[in-house]
Design an enzyme around this catalytic site. Structure first.
Site, PDB file in Angstrom:
ATOM      1  N   GLY A 114       0.621  -0.853  -0.285  1.00 58.44           N
ATOM      2  CA  GLY A 114      -0.115   0.197  -0.526  1.00 58.44           C
ATOM      3  C   GLY A 114       0.737   1.590   0.203  1.00 58.44           C
ATOM      4  CB  SER A 115       4.694   2.203   0.251  1.00 53.60           C
ATOM      5  OG  SER A 115       5.152   1.335  -1.089  1.00 53.60           O
ATOM      6  CE1 TYR A 125      -3.386   0.341   2.271  1.00 53.81           C
ATOM      7  CE2 TYR A 125      -3.997  -1.654   1.173  1.00 53.81           C
ATOM      8  CZ  TYR A 125      -3.432  -1.028   0.870  1.00 53.81           C
ATOM      9  OH  TYR A 125      -3.628  -0.143  -0.098  1.00 53.81           O
ATOM     10  CE  LYS A 156      -3.258   2.312  -9.325  1.00 49.67           C
ATOM     11  NZ  LYS A 156      -4.927   3.155  -8.634  1.00 49.67           N
ATOM     12  CE  LYS A 165      -0.786   3.535  -5.687  1.00 51.29           C
ATOM     13  NZ  LYS A 165      -1.765   3.818  -5.189  1.00 51.29           N
ATOM     14  CG  ASP A 174      -2.112   6.633  -8.069  1.00 48.42           C
ATOM     15  OD1 ASP A 174      -2.213   7.369  -7.785  1.00 48.42           O
ATOM     16  OD2 ASP A 174      -2.544   5.403  -6.906  1.00 48.42           O
ATOM     17  CG  ASN A 184      -1.576   7.558  -4.066  1.00 43.86           C
ATOM     18  OD1 ASN A 184      -0.884   6.340  -5.062  1.00 43.86           O
ATOM     19  ND2 ASN A 184      -2.955   7.403  -4.217  1.00 43.86           N
ATOM     20  CD  GLU A 217      -5.913   6.329  -9.436  1.00 45.74           C
ATOM     21  OE1 GLU A 217      -5.795   5.557  -7.928  1.00 45.74           O
ATOM     22  OE2 GLU A 217      -5.392   5.051 -10.508  1.00 45.74           O
ATOM     23  CD  GLU A 220      -7.827   7.093  -4.276  1.00 48.21           C
ATOM     24  OE1 GLU A 220      -6.819   6.379  -3.786  1.00 48.21           O
ATOM     25  OE2 GLU A 220      -7.415   6.945  -5.084  1.00 48.21           O
ATOM     26  CG  ASP A 253     -13.463   4.303  -2.537  1.00 50.57           C
ATOM     27  OD1 ASP A 253     -11.870   3.794  -1.946  1.00 50.57           O
ATOM     28  OD2 ASP A 253     -14.432   4.675  -1.131  1.00 50.57           O
ATOM     29  CG  HIS A 300      -9.762   4.050  -4.879  1.00 51.54           C
ATOM     30  ND1 HIS A 300     -10.504   4.550  -3.786  1.00 51.54           N
ATOM     31  CD2 HIS A 300      -8.559   3.679  -4.922  1.00 51.54           C
ATOM     32  CE1 HIS A 300      -9.172   3.382  -2.711  1.00 51.54           C
ATOM     33  NE2 HIS A 300      -7.835   3.595  -3.418  1.00 51.54           N
TER      34      HIS A 300
END
Length: 424
Positions: free
Chosen positions: A24-25, A34, A201, A203, A231, A233, A257, A286, A309, A336
């Site tokens: 998730g980083s 999470y 995808k 990051k 993405d 973020n 994204e 999201e 989301d 998302h």
């Protein structure tokens, strides 16, 4: 059965230590755990029917959402399911626009997250009640047990048949979290390709040269014909986003994204206009708080992919409005679904969108992350990189009680062990 009265609402802070392995980083969340605010609605039914819901968070702050759910609980307990679903719009407004609590967040922020958790539980309860009436798993003119399709959709059509046979296209985010090493990227992408994944995808956003190197590595691994998305973020300002993405254009990403602040509608419009000649779209949503923000994004041509989301806005109620607006503007919905429980929830929304609204898979796909599904009673089923329609009644977000107890924060077994290790 809809006379069942809700007699109790419980909410628990459940966290998974995903930061330990950098799952998730990304550029803005370097150490996410999470987590969910997990809601259970109990009724006075002889069958002890319950509804299960959640909203997603990334660790610290979950306790704030839990407090907000508790504050809203007085608006829920004591109502019958029939009262709620006969005026669902009014019930949504009651939660999201309470005369006093709206001061700290009318249809946005923590109050909206809490509203989503409660409404998700209500929708889950509604589906379970409908199934109990028939004394068998839900079987309708559409799918078995996909709650939206049970309650909202019309009769069977060829799109329904296609979903049963083939599923809904998915893309993976699990291969390229920002904290993963090149060795992990290579191994995970290779494994995903062997499993049939064609959409990936990556990051980005922390360091440009690192992004160039990682995107180059992944593009070589997946080949020129598979789909790549990137993405950020929300990491950049508007001009920085345009400059940065332009330098990544050689890797032919389908979209960038969340290139900037999720509230900056006109900023997204400027980025969209600048990147259009490069064939790169903008995807966001999201962290859009409500349907009004989506309306503005669509009116301003500020996004080319709508990312709903299942927990950020007001559950199914508000996502239906967003899906319909996206159809009006002919913008594809690509939800998302990173995080715990989001894949389980959002699969119902994409099935509804395809069968009853868009009837198209052009440029449409749903995010999938291969983390934490083992903690759910009815985990998402992926086959050949496609979501397979769920078969169990409900909204698919009931968690295993054993998992909830072990991961409840801060007193669950998992967190006590982590605390003890930190003391050694």
């Amino acid at each position: 059965m809809q006379e069942n009265k809700i007699i109790k609402l419980t909410v628990r802070d459940v966290r998974f230590p995903t930061s330990l392995e950098q799952h998730g980083s990304d550029a803005m969340h370097t150490d996410p755990d999470y987590s969910v605010a997990y809601v259970v609605l109990e009724t006075d039914s002889d069958a002890a029917l319950k509804g299960y819901g959640l909203t997603f968070t990334v660790g610290r702050g979950t306790e704030i959402v839990v407090c907000a759910v508790k504050a809203l609980s007085t608006l829920v307990v004591g109502k019958t399911l029939k009262e709620i679903v006969s005026d669902f719009r009014g019930f949504y407004r009651l939660l999201s626009s309470d005369g006093q609590m709206r001061w700290v967040g009318p249809e946005k922020g923590v109050i909206q997250l809490a509203t989503a958790a409660i409404l998700n539980a209500v929708w889950d309860l509604w589906a379970r009640v409908e199934g109990k009436v028939r004394n068998k798993p839900l079987k309708t003119n559409t799918f078995e047990c996909s709650i939206l399709l049970k309650v909202v959709c019309g009769k069977k059509n060829r799109f329904h048949t296609q979903m049963l046979k083939e599923g809904y296209p998915a893309y993976t985010t699990s291969c390229a979290w920002l904290g993963y090493t090149d060795q992990q990227l290579t191994q995970l992408c290779s494994e995903a390709l062997a499993q049939g994944w064609t959409k990936f995808k990556v990051k980005v956003g922390a360091d440009l040269q690192d992004d160039i190197r990682r995107c180059s590595l992944i593009r070589k691994l997946i080949g020129p014909n598979n789909t790549l998305m990137i993405d950020a973020n929300q990491r950049w300002d508007v001009n920085e986003a345009i400059t940065w993405v332009t330098k990544l254009a050689e890797f032919h990403p389908l979209w960038i994204e969340e290139p900037t602040c999720p509230d900056d509608v006109l900023g997204h419009a400027s980025i969209s206009k600048a990147l259009a000649p490069l064939g790169i779209g903008v995807a966001t949503g999201e962290q859009c708080h409500n349907r009004v923000m989506f309306k503005q994004f669509l009116q301003a041509a500020a996004l080319q992919f709508v990312q709903i989301d299942s927990c950020r806005v007001g559950s199914v109620n508000e996502n239906l409005a967003i899906i319909l607006m996206a159809a009006k503007f002919n913008v594809p919905v690509c939800p998302h679904a990173g995080g715990v429980g989001l894949c389980e929830l959002v699969q119902h929304l994409i099935l509804f969108d395809y069968i009853s609204v868009s009837a198209s898979l052009n440029n449409r796909m749903c995010e999938y992350v291969d983390h934490l599904h083992e903690h759910f009673e009815s985990p998402t089923i992926i086959r050949n990189a496609h979501y397979i329609p769920p078969k169990d009644p409900g909204y698919s977000c009931e968690m295993l009680e054993e998992s909830v107890q072990k991961h409840q924060y801060p007193d669950g077994e998992v967190w006590r062990a982590i605390e003890q290790q930190g003391k050694q």
